[in-house]
Design a protein around this motif. Sequence first.
Motif, short mmCIF file in Angstrom:
data_model
loop_
_atom_site.label_atom_id
_atom_site.label_comp_id
_atom_site.label_asym_id
_atom_site.label_seq_id
_atom_site.Cartn_x
_atom_site.Cartn_y
_atom_site.Cartn_z
N TYR A 101 0.86 -1.18 0.00
CA TYR A 101 0.00 0.00 0.00
C TYR A 101 0.89 1.24 0.00
CZ TYR A 101 -3.37 3.55 1.35
OH TYR A 101 -4.13 4.68 1.38
N GLY A 102 0.85 2.00 -1.07
CA GLY A 102 1.63 3.24 -1.13
C GLY A 102 3.12 3.05 -1.05
N VAL A 103 3.64 1.97 -1.65
CA VAL A 103 5.08 1.72 -1.57
C VAL A 103 5.71 1.62 -2.97
CG1 VAL A 103 5.17 0.63 0.69
CG2 VAL A 103 4.53 -0.73 -1.29
N ASP B 145 7.91 -2.44 1.75
CA ASP B 145 9.03 -1.50 1.75
C ASP B 145 10.32 -2.13 2.25
OD1 ASP B 145 7.88 -1.83 4.18
OD2 ASP B 145 8.07 0.26 4.82
N ASP B 146 10.29 -3.43 2.58
CA ASP B 146 11.51 -4.11 3.02
C ASP B 146 12.03 -5.02 1.92
OD1 ASP B 146 10.99 -2.89 5.41
OD2 ASP B 146 10.04 -4.63 6.30
N GLN C 125 14.05 1.55 7.73
CA GLN C 125 13.73 2.48 8.82
C GLN C 125 13.52 3.89 8.29
OE1 GLN C 125 13.53 1.64 12.34
NE2 GLN C 125 13.26 -0.26 11.22
N GLY C 126 12.70 4.64 9.01
CA GLY C 126 12.62 6.08 8.77
C GLY C 126 11.85 6.49 7.53
N ARG C 127 10.96 5.60 7.00
CA ARG C 127 10.16 6.00 5.86
C ARG C 127 8.92 6.72 6.38
NH1 ARG C 127 6.37 4.15 2.39
NH2 ARG C 127 5.76 2.55 3.85
N ALA C 128 8.57 7.84 5.76
CA ALA C 128 7.41 8.60 6.22
C ALA C 128 6.14 7.76 6.05
CB ALA C 128 7.28 9.89 5.41
N GLY C 129 5.21 7.89 7.00
CA GLY C 129 3.93 7.19 6.86
C GLY C 129 3.92 5.81 7.48
N GLN C 130 5.07 5.39 8.07
CA GLN C 130 5.06 4.08 8.73
C GLN C 130 4.23 4.14 10.00
OE1 GLN C 130 9.23 3.15 9.17
NE2 GLN C 130 9.00 1.36 7.84
N ASP C 131 3.51 3.07 10.29
CA ASP C 131 2.72 3.02 11.50
C ASP C 131 3.58 3.19 12.75
OD1 ASP C 131 0.14 2.91 10.76
OD2 ASP C 131 0.05 0.72 10.59
N MET C 132 4.83 2.68 12.63
CA MET C 132 5.72 2.74 13.78
C MET C 132 6.04 4.18 14.18
SD MET C 132 6.34 -0.34 14.64
CE MET C 132 7.86 -0.44 15.55
N GLU C 133 5.78 5.12 13.26
CA GLU C 133 6.11 6.51 13.53
C GLU C 133 4.97 7.25 14.26
OE1 GLU C 133 9.14 7.93 12.84
OE2 GLU C 133 9.66 5.85 12.40
N ALA C 134 3.83 6.57 14.44
CA ALA C 134 2.66 7.25 15.02
C ALA C 134 2.95 7.73 16.44
CB ALA C 134 1.47 6.28 15.03
N ARG C 135 2.43 8.95 16.73
CA ARG C 135 2.63 9.50 18.08
C ARG C 135 1.32 10.01 18.67
NH1 ARG C 135 7.55 10.78 19.62
NH2 ARG C 135 9.26 10.28 18.22
#
Lengths: 404, 472
Positions: B191-193, B272-273, B392-402
Amino acid sequence: MNAPIVSLAAAGAAKPRSTETIVFDSRSQESPALSVIIPVYNAERHIRATLHSIVAAGTGQIEIIAVNDGSSDESESLIHSWATTNSAQVLLLRQSNSGAASARNTGIRHIRGTYVAFLDSDDMFDGAVYRQMIKVGETYGCDLIAARAVCFGAKQSNLLTAFPFFDDDHWQRITRGRQVTITTLVREPHLLRLEPNMNRRMMRREFLDKVGLQFPVGLLFEDVPPHVRLFGRAKSIALVSETGFYYRFGGPSQLTSTKGVRRFDMIKVAELALEEARDCDLSTLAGAALVGQIGRMLYWCGQNIPAGESARYFSKAATVMRDYPAAWRHAFLDSIPNDLRERIIVSAFNADAIGVLTMMAHKRPRIPSLLRFALAREGWVLRPLIRARVEEKIRGLYSRMRGA
Amino acid sequence: MIVAPHLDRAIRQAAAVADDRLLREDIRRVKSAWFGPWYRPLCNDGTMLLLGARSGFEALLARLANQTIRIVIMERSEALRSRVAGLLGDGAEIYPDPIQALQTGLPKEVAFARIDVGSLDAEALYALFRDHRVGHICGEATAALVDPLALYRLCRSHADSFFFQFRDLGHSITCNVPAAPIEVSVVVPAYGVAAVLPQCLESLVRQTMRKLEVIVVDDGSPDASGQIADEYAERYPDRFRVIHKANGGCASARMAGLESARGEFVGFVDGDDWVEAEMYEELYRVGVLRGCDLAQCGFYECFEDGSRIYHPVTVGGDGPHGISGVVEDARRLPLMKPAIWRRIYRREFLEKEKIEFPTHIQRFDDLPFEFNVMERATRIGLLPDCYYAYRQGRAGQDMEARDERLFVHFDIFEYLKDELRGDLLSERKFREVQHHTHRWALKRIRPELRVAYFSRMARQAGFSRAIRTVLF
């Protein structure tokens, strides 16, 4: 690196080709399974035995590339006459004297085999084991295949005095009695505790092309950085538990056994090895094994350095050692089972305790402690001597009594 | 110990004639079912083939149990041949050469074959499988002679069942179900990659495993991800399949892939991996040779600037240093961030345990999946080698949610609570996971949401009203 060392990766391209000439070429096979590269320098005493060990079990599949590194003796004509009377596939090259590393690099340029192995001109390798290694390599698609090794005394002409190679305990710990072990450095970090001896193993040629094997020219212990590079990069490593490599121990041609300031090379080698290790992204456990191995080698070289240079050597060595990531050094002290002396050495390097290292390396241990050590470790050697001495005493007493 | 019929009689008869050392070994092997559970009855009917006569004890035992079976023996050694002939008389057909034995003496159907390590050679094995139907085959092999995985694949596709002892591996290899047409199915939710998808798919093209299928699930991607996947499916029709569906979140995409997977094992790679070329072959090797529910390898994190952090972390295995081999109970493994993509899962296991990605949970669907898998798996193969590249560090990753998105954890734990197996070890693992996840979320979440998160956490954990009043 500010030293005049050819970087491992870039060497082949940057360095002008040395001028080697082809003396003799009896190679008929287009693509043999294995190319064995033998750098030859004043080796007339043992070279025939070396060559013969390779082809004793048959000449097929294997080509021999001997590089005469400007010998001043009869080595070249000996090889020449051996090759003409033998059905072996031999390429004999000649170059002006520029060291074993350079001779190996020259040999690499002429290989045709799927696999490549190196062999020093005074050691021996069982050709049958070469074949077994080729078979294992083909079965599993290994990049690197090592065989078991054994040492034998230089002065004896037979193998009765053979004793296990220096790393045989590590070898046994890894192979655990298996005939063949297929592994990687990440799975078995202990692989880096094997002696960095280039002669006991063969490498797939494509793999060598990919990692770019070149030996640093003009250094002692030139095997160490490529050793780290090869084990770090290999996708699959095989250990074959059949004795292939016969290492001639203590001969006059053994460069690495000499004493003197050339031992300072080891410091440079440790730096290069670290560079390679960083490049390969070693796992922590593999790094720990490397710390143990390099620490031991640094200390061993420190023992053989002139006493006046000792402090300077160890302070330099400690600086290099402390460049190794702290995680590796601590992992070595924490987890890998090793002997007490190695732990002390690495701890001393860690603590920059140059005084301790110098003292350990150079101060002669006092006789009683040496005796105690010898009795504990080597009691079986001393026991007959002691018994003979006691018997002599008793016989003396007895005869004196009879005389009286 | 297993007592075969006529055991004592066979021992007495053989003792006078057979080679003593081999006989002792054969008796021990029969008694301990050394060649697996199918070895004891040896062969009840049809034809029995022995490559390597050994002491002849097995043949004698089979003959005593059943007078009608045919026994075909291949033995190179003249001395052993005459001994076995003396023992069995004309009860067995004995040949000096394997190919001759296979071509002249053997009917099309072989019910049982046993291969001695000295008689194991590839040529005879291929000839046997080419011209005959083999029921059960067993024997001894060494890793020096044959690659265990190659032998596994060969036997699995040509015999109904097999069992081989590998003394130098320390374990045996066995299987009694037919070969799967696909060994590993890899599900790639996309999705979006579009920008990075080719790198991922290219790494899957390069896999050394041959019987691999890749299922790309285009989760209603607004960019060109779907087209890219279609191009790959066109270029490599044997390997790639594409599922286009309306957007429904990562869990629904993974479920769609999982449902259409045909492989014996299933793996997941994020769009993305990417993975190293030998990943699935090596995982399959461990998974299948050691009979694991799942197999896992190490991974590395890849940053934008090209730097990498390696995670060869595995513990508790039965291999050297505990970093490889097999773990018997996954609940004893230390807790880590969910990393479902570093493993392959036996599809049968997932189906039996009914482990799925909960589609009603919006994100972090890998957390409940990972927990359920690691709670139920009984054998896990470990490889420390880092084969999976985790971008790591791609914009829009769920892991980046705050933000509020992190509140999804409460739904997840509500869901997991109902799934729990209900013994103490699972309970403890559940508490641990909860604790770690909340700690991670509290560290990440924006300060103004922290109190709200904490109070919900306290409510879910069952803190009393009084304590909550004191805390807030």
